[in-house]
Write an enzyme that holds these catalytic residues in place. Sequence first.
Site, PDB file in Angstrom:
ATOM      1  CG  ASN A 172       7.798   1.061  15.499  1.00 21.66           C
ATOM      2  OD1 ASN A 172       8.929   1.252  15.957  1.00 21.66           O
ATOM      3  ND2 ASN A 172       7.055   0.030  15.854  1.00 21.66           N
ATOM      4  CB  SER A 205      10.434  -1.065   4.814  1.00 26.96           C
ATOM      5  OG  SER A 205       9.454  -1.970   4.375  1.00 26.96           O
ATOM      6  CG  HIS A 251       5.243  -2.278   4.031  1.00 28.71           C
ATOM      7  ND1 HIS A 251       4.363  -2.202   5.092  1.00 28.71           N
ATOM      8  CD2 HIS A 251       6.354  -2.871   4.506  1.00 28.71           C
ATOM      9  CE1 HIS A 251       4.942  -2.748   6.153  1.00 28.71           C
ATOM     10  NE2 HIS A 251       6.153  -3.158   5.826  1.00 28.71           N
ATOM     11  CB  CYS A 283       4.816  -6.687  15.509  1.00 26.72           C
ATOM     12  SG  CYS A 283       5.333  -5.559  14.243  1.00 26.72           S
TER      13      CYS A 283
END
Length: 396
Positions: free
Chosen positions: A153, A201, A203, A327
Amino acid sequence: MGEKLIYMDHAATTYVKPQVVEAMLPFFTEKFGNASSIYTIGRESKKAIEESREKVSDAIGAQAREIFFTGSGTEADNWAIKGVAYANKSKGNHIITTNIEHHAVLHTCQYLENDGFEVTYLPVDENGLVTPQQVADAIKPNTILITIMFANNEIGTIQPIAEIGAIAKEKGIYFHTDAVQAIGNIAINVKDMNIDLMSMSAHKFYGPKGVGALYVRKGVKLVSFIHGGAQERGRRASTENIPAIVGFGKAIELATANLDEYNKKIMALRDRTIDEITKKIPFVKLNGHREKRLPGNVNLSFQFIEGESLLLMLDMKGIAASSGSACTSGSLDPSHVLLAIGLPHEIAHGSLRLTFGDENTDEDVNKLLEVLPVIVERLREMSPLYENVKRGNKNV
Ligand SMILES: *Cc1c(COP(=O)(O)O)cnc(C)c1O
């Protein structure tokens, strides 16, 4: 305000496509039935879930009965890893992963280490790659699970998943991959790639937040954690979030139908951004593999500056980007991924992640290329180290 938002943070989340919203809307209002109810609107809800499940299985080459909807990608990762670990404890307690996984995987593995499991965190090379040989060498008689992300990511590096899958299959070890960043960007066939469990996921590919899915190959031994009713064939209880599940199905259908076109578009934006920035700005380094890379991912480290200041100044120009992952921004620790590829702390701190998507245009990149060099120069002017460099002292 006035200026248009230029969103370049699609790895953090995406907007929801209008077609997806449209597919979801009736399930909030007139079609609100509980999927466990036997009257018409209940059965309609049940049918909508099963249609969505088929869309997901079609997109990844699985069977519908191998798809389980969850509350997020994080939940899918937790379920896959803990579920396999606890169901196969009698066979062994060793898990293999990498040191660049998403926290949903890393923190789950750390949790298991506190509960008697043994975890090997494979190091990656300077591009963020693990080799199939490293995986093979780490396998022990008590290894029960290999969990390696499909694509990172932060730096976008794509791992040799099919090769790792082949090794896992040969050794009879379960193979889980966190494909949250890969779905919608890379064509995935779980059977061809010998993937036993895979997290997704919505989103991250223009679906709603708060809905994920776990692919579990038929025959995989996995314990459940959400006990209650018989939803998801008794393996993940609780009343289904039907609008979100419908949105997941629509989003994955659209993503797989447009994959090539979408990739071509965002890859062009990516490559132009990398080429121009590395040409225009000195003391900059591309992080992640140049070719084995997510089509929309740019991750750069700028020497002599702080990523956080860069983000704030880009935000003032209407550009939304990220440093490290969403995050980890907000904490002062540099990203574990950037440290794992060997960046020193001070360089890891000066990193910028731009992730392109559907609505980005060449004009967006023009704007970025216009403002970024000015911002970088302004921030560097505050750095005493950069002053030294400008004075010709190259020993920095
Ligand atoms: C976003 C992300 C997750 C977490 O998914 P959520 O649905 O936000 O919980 C897990 N892994 C990777 C690689 C991600 O990018």
